[in-house]
Scaffold this motif. Structure first.
Motif, PDB file in Angstrom:
ATOM      1  N   ARG A  15     -74.637  40.610 -69.922  1.00  5.49           N
ATOM      2  CA  ARG A  15     -74.805  41.362 -71.363  1.00  5.49           C
ATOM      3  C   ARG A  15     -73.763  42.535 -71.712  1.00  5.49           C
ATOM      4  NH1 ARG A  15     -80.825  44.394 -70.749  1.00  5.49           N
ATOM      5  NH2 ARG A  15     -81.757  42.431 -70.049  1.00  5.49           N
ATOM      6  N   ALA A  16     -72.423  43.320 -71.282  1.00  8.43           N
ATOM      7  CA  ALA A  16     -71.524  43.598 -71.190  1.00  8.43           C
ATOM      8  C   ALA A  16     -70.779  43.181 -71.355  1.00  8.43           C
ATOM      9  CB  ALA A  16     -71.335  44.910 -69.632  1.00  8.43           C
ATOM     10  N   LYS A  17     -70.374  41.752 -70.408  1.00  6.96           N
ATOM     11  CA  LYS A  17     -69.084  41.391 -71.108  1.00  6.96           C
ATOM     12  C   LYS A  17     -69.883  41.114 -72.331  1.00  6.96           C
ATOM     13  CE  LYS A  17     -68.002  39.251 -66.635  1.00  6.96           C
ATOM     14  NZ  LYS A  17     -67.783  37.465 -65.493  1.00  6.96           N
ATOM     15  N   ASP A  18     -70.794  40.210 -72.533  1.00  6.45           N
ATOM     16  CA  ASP A  18     -70.726  39.696 -74.074  1.00  6.45           C
ATOM     17  C   ASP A  18     -70.752  40.752 -75.639  1.00  6.45           C
ATOM     18  OD1 ASP A  18     -71.751  37.419 -73.511  1.00  6.45           O
ATOM     19  OD2 ASP A  18     -73.774  37.718 -73.357  1.00  6.45           O
ATOM     20  N   VAL A  71     -70.876  47.325 -65.078  1.00  6.14           N
ATOM     21  CA  VAL A  71     -70.721  47.303 -65.979  1.00  6.14           C
ATOM     22  C   VAL A  71     -69.857  47.657 -66.822  1.00  6.14           C
ATOM     23  CG1 VAL A  71     -73.181  47.748 -68.037  1.00  6.14           C
ATOM     24  CG2 VAL A  71     -73.853  46.850 -66.049  1.00  6.14           C
ATOM     25  N   LEU A  72     -70.029  49.201 -66.192  1.00  2.70           N
ATOM     26  CA  LEU A  72     -68.991  50.151 -67.487  1.00  2.70           C
ATOM     27  C   LEU A  72     -67.522  49.731 -67.373  1.00  2.70           C
ATOM     28  CD1 LEU A  72     -70.498  53.739 -65.511  1.00  2.70           C
ATOM     29  CD2 LEU A  72     -70.960  51.996 -67.946  1.00  2.70           C
ATOM     30  N   ALA A  73     -67.083  48.669 -66.036  1.00  2.00           N
ATOM     31  CA  ALA A  73     -66.113  47.849 -66.233  1.00  2.00           C
ATOM     32  C   ALA A  73     -65.728  46.745 -67.664  1.00  2.00           C
ATOM     33  CB  ALA A  73     -65.037  47.584 -64.926  1.00  2.00           C
ATOM     34  N   GLU A  74     -66.919  45.810 -67.524  1.00  2.00           N
ATOM     35  CA  GLU A  74     -66.563  45.107 -68.747  1.00  2.00           C
ATOM     36  C   GLU A  74     -66.239  45.723 -69.801  1.00  2.00           C
ATOM     37  OE1 GLU A  74     -66.064  42.528 -68.239  1.00  2.00           O
ATOM     38  OE2 GLU A  74     -66.490  41.523 -65.747  1.00  2.00           O
ATOM     39  N   LEU A  75     -67.349  47.142 -70.077  1.00  4.81           N
ATOM     40  CA  LEU A  75     -67.490  47.683 -71.863  1.00  4.81           C
ATOM     41  C   LEU A  75     -65.992  48.056 -71.431  1.00  4.81           C
ATOM     42  CD1 LEU A  75     -70.961  49.368 -71.420  1.00  4.81           C
ATOM     43  CD2 LEU A  75     -70.609  47.576 -72.430  1.00  4.81           C
ATOM     44  N   ALA A  76     -65.383  48.818 -70.932  1.00  6.73           N
ATOM     45  CA  ALA A  76     -64.077  49.415 -70.977  1.00  6.73           C
ATOM     46  C   ALA A  76     -62.891  48.531 -71.116  1.00  6.73           C
ATOM     47  CB  ALA A  76     -63.606  50.725 -69.850  1.00  6.73           C
ATOM     48  N   ARG A  77     -63.566  47.532 -70.754  1.00  2.00           N
ATOM     49  CA  ARG A  77     -62.448  45.520 -71.508  1.00  2.00           C
ATOM     50  C   ARG A  77     -62.377  45.357 -72.372  1.00  2.00           C
ATOM     51  NH1 ARG A  77     -63.101  41.026 -66.493  1.00  2.00           N
ATOM     52  NH2 ARG A  77     -61.131  39.908 -67.090  1.00  2.00           N
ATOM     53  N   PRO A 234     -70.257  62.572 -55.819  1.00  2.00           N
ATOM     54  CA  PRO A 234     -70.073  60.741 -55.518  1.00  2.00           C
ATOM     55  C   PRO A 234     -70.285  59.924 -56.140  1.00  2.00           C
ATOM     56  CG  PRO A 234     -70.829  62.190 -53.679  1.00  2.00           C
ATOM     57  CD  PRO A 234     -71.244  63.221 -54.981  1.00  2.00           C
ATOM     58  N   THR A 235     -71.365  60.528 -56.951  1.00  2.00           N
ATOM     59  CA  THR A 235     -72.325  59.371 -57.271  1.00  2.00           C
ATOM     60  C   THR A 235     -71.683  59.446 -59.250  1.00  2.00           C
ATOM     61  OG1 THR A 235     -74.582  59.364 -56.218  1.00  2.00           O
ATOM     62  CG2 THR A 235     -74.659  58.543 -59.157  1.00  2.00           C
ATOM     63  N   ALA A 236     -71.243  60.967 -59.957  1.00  6.37           N
ATOM     64  CA  ALA A 236     -70.380  60.663 -60.907  1.00  6.37           C
ATOM     65  C   ALA A 236     -69.114  59.921 -60.847  1.00  6.37           C
ATOM     66  CB  ALA A 236     -70.323  62.056 -61.437  1.00  6.37           C
ATOM     67  N   CYS A 237     -68.678  60.166 -59.984  1.00  4.44           N
ATOM     68  CA  CYS A 237     -66.904  60.058 -59.128  1.00  4.44           C
ATOM     69  C   CYS A 237     -67.117  57.960 -59.410  1.00  4.44           C
ATOM     70  CB  CYS A 237     -66.307  60.278 -58.570  1.00  4.44           C
ATOM     71  SG  CYS A 237     -66.233  61.990 -58.255  1.00  4.44           S
ATOM     72  N   ALA A 238     -68.726  57.929 -58.474  1.00  3.16           N
ATOM     73  CA  ALA A 238     -68.260  56.082 -58.620  1.00  3.16           C
ATOM     74  C   ALA A 238     -68.236  55.418 -60.289  1.00  3.16           C
ATOM     75  CB  ALA A 238     -69.092  55.577 -57.580  1.00  3.16           C
ATOM     76  N   THR A 239     -69.168  56.267 -60.840  1.00  2.90           N
ATOM     77  CA  THR A 239     -69.511  55.797 -62.259  1.00  2.90           C
ATOM     78  C   THR A 239     -68.411  55.723 -63.279  1.00  2.90           C
ATOM     79  OG1 THR A 239     -72.060  56.989 -61.680  1.00  2.90           O
ATOM     80  CG2 THR A 239     -70.856  56.577 -63.957  1.00  2.90           C
ATOM     81  N   VAL A 240     -68.045  56.733 -63.593  1.00  2.00           N
ATOM     82  CA  VAL A 240     -66.638  56.910 -63.960  1.00  2.00           C
ATOM     83  C   VAL A 240     -65.172  55.804 -63.472  1.00  2.00           C
ATOM     84  CG1 VAL A 240     -66.923  59.129 -64.914  1.00  2.00           C
ATOM     85  CG2 VAL A 240     -65.444  59.105 -63.004  1.00  2.00           C
ATOM     86  N   THR A 241     -65.242  55.367 -62.036  1.00  2.00           N
ATOM     87  CA  THR A 241     -64.615  54.707 -61.377  1.00  2.00           C
ATOM     88  C   THR A 241     -64.056  53.574 -61.618  1.00  2.00           C
ATOM     89  OG1 THR A 241     -64.636  56.335 -59.776  1.00  2.00           O
ATOM     90  CG2 THR A 241     -63.328  54.093 -59.282  1.00  2.00           C
ATOM     91  N   GLY A 242     -65.736  52.814 -61.641  1.00  2.00           N
ATOM     92  CA  GLY A 242     -65.801  51.684 -62.822  1.00  2.00           C
ATOM     93  C   GLY A 242     -65.166  51.719 -63.450  1.00  2.00           C
ATOM     94  N   MET A 243     -65.341  52.328 -65.293  1.00  2.00           N
ATOM     95  CA  MET A 243     -65.011  52.912 -66.586  1.00  2.00           C
ATOM     96  C   MET A 243     -63.591  51.926 -66.447  1.00  2.00           C
ATOM     97  SD  MET A 243     -63.432  55.076 -68.116  1.00  2.00           S
ATOM     98  CE  MET A 243     -62.287  55.097 -69.903  1.00  2.00           C
ATOM     99  N   ALA A 244     -62.800  53.209 -65.177  1.00  2.00           N
ATOM    100  CA  ALA A 244     -60.816  53.550 -65.164  1.00  2.00           C
ATOM    101  C   ALA A 244     -60.444  51.744 -64.382  1.00  2.00           C
ATOM    102  CB  ALA A 244     -61.069  53.949 -64.437  1.00  2.00           C
ATOM    103  N   TRP A 249     -58.305  45.804 -65.923  1.00  2.00           N
ATOM    104  CA  TRP A 249     -58.688  44.555 -66.721  1.00  2.00           C
ATOM    105  C   TRP A 249     -58.459  44.157 -68.663  1.00  2.00           C
ATOM    106  CZ3 TRP A 249     -64.203  44.216 -64.660  1.00  2.00           C
ATOM    107  CH2 TRP A 249     -63.815  44.552 -63.285  1.00  2.00           C
ATOM    108  N   ALA A 250     -58.486  45.209 -69.154  1.00  2.00           N
ATOM    109  CA  ALA A 250     -58.167  45.494 -70.330  1.00  2.00           C
ATOM    110  C   ALA A 250     -56.794  44.724 -70.410  1.00  2.00           C
ATOM    111  CB  ALA A 250     -58.574  46.432 -71.457  1.00  2.00           C
ATOM    112  N   GLY A 251     -55.837  45.724 -69.965  1.00  2.00           N
ATOM    113  CA  GLY A 251     -54.528  45.786 -69.806  1.00  2.00           C
ATOM    114  C   GLY A 251     -53.853  44.732 -69.401  1.00  2.00           C
TER     115      GLY A 251
END
Length: 393
Positions: A15-18, A71-77, A234-244, A249-251
């Motif tokens: 869904r995030a990729k779409d 999911v967040l990685a795909e959105l940031a992409r 740790p949970t918050a850090c791992a979450t934003v790491t996916g976005m980073a 991938w976007a670059g």
């Protein structure tokens, strides 16, 4: 009513990729208007992105950390600002699950409720009958323009004159929006400031940070849920790491999309793709992205394993999640810089995504909790058998 079976990781990532083409389409608009486009927010809502960290009893998915990260990685992409804001909403929604059940009933009464939040205690809470009176301003309040609730930290005055950090659950309607988000990176996140002026907060919507930082949460209904066993930082850090990671991938996507048919000015190379320099650059960047993926998913997988097994966290493991995050930020910055440098001068145009991606990466690296050097120092202290120099573990 809860779904019979929440969507799988594969379904949510798909869904995030779409969503990526829509996010990319509105990325320039978001940057120019300093907020996410309403169509983007609605599309992410419809895709169930904001239900990943909502308790199942309210129709949420209670997705594990690896799922949220991917999911967040795909959105940031698709758009860094959309990925960042979704990460903040994910973390803040999860934090709402720490509060007593009646407070959660209030927060999640409306389907699709978005919750933003700030961990820095930059406001003052004074005890009054039945609760506290709050005054102060929170900067960098990502997602505030599209949120209904705010999970904000404050300092609570104690009878002995000291101050205790607390977490507050505040309706956005109680806060003033300060339109001050004029920045160089993550422009579309709408990370405005919010101000509380003599806002009354009932006692049940006030949580002491001490127990929270020791995984002693106030919800009875969530006590048996794996995701609500996890430690805050740790949970918050791992979450934003996916976005980073998604920015890397976007670059990469942006570079290779522009590569065919392009030469290198002032050289004999009519095809940049055939130049040995390009081979070295792309291979170097690709290895950095691979390394970033390792650190991002190692952190997410550790949290999920701990949450499922119930094994106690060590200080070194907590610090390692933070250093994994810092390393991802550093590697992503290096990779995107390579892609930008390899893309030539035309990458400076505002309608070329890679220059926006690079500025978003720079903004991520400047965040206090994500700064690579801060996290390296913290991890090194632990490895040298010294006490951590922060409570945020």
């Amino acid at each position: 009513m809860a779904d019979a079976a929440p969507p799988s990781r594969q379904e949510l990532v798909a869904r995030a990729k779409d969503l990526a083409p829509l996010l990319s389409k509105h990325a320039l608009w978001a940057e120019e208007n300093r907020r996410l486009h309403d169509e983007v927010v609605e599309a992410m809502t419809d895709a169930g992105i904001f239900r990943m960290r909502v308790p199942v009893r309210y129709g949420g998915y209670e997705s594990d950390t690896r799922t949220v990260s991917e999911v967040l990685a795909e959105l940031a992409r698709g758009d860094g600002s959309a990925g960042w804001t979704a990460a903040v909403w994910s973390i803040s929604t999860w934090i709402a699950g720490f509060f007593p059940d009646p407070v959660q009933d209030e927060i999640f009464a409306a389907p699709g409720t978005r919750v933003c939040g700030i961990l820095s205690p930059t406001a003052l809470a004074v005890p009054v009958e039945g609760g506290v009176l709050v005054n102060g301003t929170w900067s960098f309040n990502s997602g505030a323009l599209h949120s209904k609730w705010n999970m904000n930290a404050a300092l609570l005055e104690r009878p002995d004159g000291g101050k205790e950090p607390v977490m507050l659950a505040l309706p956005m309607s109680d806060l003033e929006i300060v339109d001050d988000w004029h920045v160089a990176g993550l422009c579309g996140s709408g990370s405005v400031s919010t101000t509380a002026r003599d806002v009354f907060v009932p006692q049940q919507r006030v949580l002491s940070m001490g127990p929270v930082l020791q995984e002693r949460y106030s919800s009875e209904s969530n006590a048996g849920s794996a995701i609500f066993r996890g430690p805050l930082l740790p949970t918050a850090c791992a979450t934003v790491t996916g976005m980073a990671l998604g920015l890397a991938w976007a670059g990469r996507d942006a570079f290779f999309e522009r590569l065919p048919g392009r030469g290198i000015a002032y050289t004999d190379y009519s095809s940049r793709r055939e130049a040995p320099l390009t081979h070295l650059q792309t291979a170097d960047a690709a290895m950095r992205v691979d390394e970033a993926e390792f650190h991002a998913f190692r952190a997410a997988d550790l949290i999920d394993e701990k949450n499922t097994s119930g094994r106690e966290w060590t200080v070194e493991e907590r610090a390692r999640v933070r250093v994994d995050m810092g390393r991802v930020c550093q590697l992503v910055k290096e990779a995107v810089d390579i892609y930008t440098t390899a893309g030539g001068a035309s990458a400076m145009y505002s309608d070329v995504p890679v220059q926006r991606i690079e500025r978003d990466v720079q903004a991520v690296n400047l965040h206090a909790i994500m700064h690579p050097h801060t996290n390296l120092e913290l991890y090194g202290r632990i490895l040298c058998d010294l006490a951590p120099n922060t409570h945020y573990l």
